[in-house]
Design a protein around this motif. Structure first.
Motif, short mmCIF file in Angstrom:
data_model
loop_
_atom_site.label_atom_id
_atom_site.label_comp_id
_atom_site.label_asym_id
_atom_site.label_seq_id
_atom_site.Cartn_x
_atom_site.Cartn_y
_atom_site.Cartn_z
N ALA A 39 -6.43 -7.15 5.01
CA ALA A 39 -7.87 -6.48 5.79
C ALA A 39 -7.77 -5.02 6.25
CB ALA A 39 -8.87 -7.93 6.16
N ALA A 40 -6.47 -5.91 7.35
CA ALA A 40 -6.39 -4.12 8.33
C ALA A 40 -5.23 -4.48 8.52
CB ALA A 40 -7.09 -4.43 9.27
N VAL A 41 -4.85 -3.56 9.09
CA VAL A 41 -2.71 -2.87 9.61
C VAL A 41 -2.98 -3.84 10.80
CG1 VAL A 41 -3.81 -1.64 11.53
CG2 VAL A 41 -1.53 -1.69 10.65
N LEU A 88 0.56 5.32 1.99
CA LEU A 88 1.29 4.30 2.10
C LEU A 88 0.88 2.85 2.71
CD1 LEU A 88 4.15 3.09 1.60
CD2 LEU A 88 4.32 4.91 3.60
N LEU A 89 -0.34 3.45 3.76
CA LEU A 89 -0.64 2.04 4.35
C LEU A 89 -1.93 1.04 3.36
CD1 LEU A 89 -1.14 0.63 6.51
CD2 LEU A 89 -2.98 2.26 7.59
N GLU A 90 -2.25 2.12 2.74
CA GLU A 90 -3.58 1.77 1.60
C GLU A 90 -2.47 0.92 0.41
OE1 GLU A 90 -6.77 3.31 -1.81
OE2 GLU A 90 -5.61 4.54 -0.43
N MET A 91 -1.49 1.50 -0.11
CA MET A 91 -0.58 0.31 -0.84
C MET A 91 -0.01 -0.42 0.06
SD MET A 91 1.42 3.25 -2.94
CE MET A 91 2.03 4.65 -1.96
N THR A 92 0.57 -0.59 1.00
CA THR A 92 0.83 -1.44 1.88
C THR A 92 -0.23 -2.94 2.23
OG1 THR A 92 2.27 0.33 3.16
CG2 THR A 92 2.48 -2.39 4.53
N LEU A 93 -0.79 -3.04 2.66
CA LEU A 93 -2.92 -3.01 2.54
C LEU A 93 -2.33 -3.78 1.06
CD1 LEU A 93 -5.12 -1.20 4.81
CD2 LEU A 93 -3.74 -2.86 5.76
N GLY A 94 -2.68 -3.57 0.43
CA GLY A 94 -2.58 -4.04 -0.60
C GLY A 94 -1.95 -4.71 -1.71
N ARG A 95 -0.02 -4.86 -1.15
CA ARG A 95 0.64 -6.14 -1.29
C ARG A 95 0.85 -5.37 -2.70
NH1 ARG A 95 0.49 -11.60 0.50
NH2 ARG A 95 -1.43 -11.59 1.48
N GLU A 96 0.83 -3.41 -2.59
CA GLU A 96 1.65 -3.03 -3.91
C GLU A 96 2.91 -2.83 -3.14
OE1 GLU A 96 -0.52 0.40 -5.17
OE2 GLU A 96 -1.95 -0.18 -4.23
#
Length: 231
Positions: A39-41, A88-96
């Motif tokens: 959901a968030a960092v 990169l943060l979005e991809m990390t949050l999205g489990r990519e």
């Protein structure tokens, strides 16, 4: 450009059917999991890798994107704020992907002072509180002038005040007493062992982003496209 991978051709209908089913199951499972991103960092898992220097953020089962940076570096801040950092943060949050960090203190040697080492020490202390990713973002955004030695104890502690739950006797003492000085030294050696790339630098799935393509790091929209080519 990265060469296309050559994939083996399956010559029997039976093998093709079995392979397609297996791949389909794996894809479906991955898609189901990615419907439940972090959901968030502050929800991202964080851990120190067995090598003792790599800090891993995100789902450890995902493709690695390794970041080499010195938080004293002005370009590192630019990448974090307006370049590849948000993607990169979005991809990390999205489990990519999972993001791995190798922290350098090279600029202390080049420009003088101890600000980089102090920052690395403080970031390691934040990891103990599972607040590394949040604190790193705050530090880069509050980065003092590169040519100065601005990462003082006072600045590091003030920045930590903006991360919920980070400040406390254990963290404050670790910052003031350089509890993780050995980690800062080992982390710098790991950076040097990786070839001391020009900072910032990125390895995608084990392959170094060419220096000739470093503008990708400064362009938020291009970075995910480049990452996709390394899958």
């Amino acid at each position: 450009m990265r060469p296309e991978r050559i994939r083996p051709v399956l010559v029997t209908v039976a093998l093709l059917g079995l392979t397609t089913t297996a791949c389909g199951d794996q894809t479906e499972a991955a898609q189901r999991e990615r419907r439940h991103p972090y959901a968030a960092v502050e929800d991202l898992p964080e851990a120190l890798a067995p090598d003792g220097t790599t800090i891993v953020v995100g789902d450890p089962r995902r493709m690695p994107v390794r970041v080499y940076e010195d938080v004293r570096c002005s370009v590192c801040r630019e990448v974090e704020v307006t370049g590849a950092g948000p993607s990169l943060l979005e991809m990390t949050l999205g489990r990519e992907v999972r993001t791995e960090y190798t922290l350098s203190s090279a600029l202390d040697g080049q420009l003088g002072g101890t600000g980089s080492k102090k920052a690395v020490n403080a970031l390691r202390a934040a990891l103990e509180q599972s607040r590394f990713a949040e604190y790193r973002a705050v530090l880069l955004r509050s980065r003092p002038e590169e040519n100065g030695d601005g990462y003082t104890d006072a600045l590091l502690l003030e920045a930590a005040s903006h991360v919920h739950g980070l400040r406390g006797p254990a963290f404050d003492s670790a910052v003031r007493e350089m509890k993780y000085a050995d980690f800062a030294e080992k982390s710098q050696k790991a950076y040097e062992a990786a070839g001391a790339p020009v900072l910032p630098a990125v390895d995608i799935n084990g392959s170094r982003l060419p220096q000739t393509e470093s503008d990708v790091l400064l362009t938020e929209d291009l970075f995910p496209v480049w990452v996709a080519g390394y899958r």
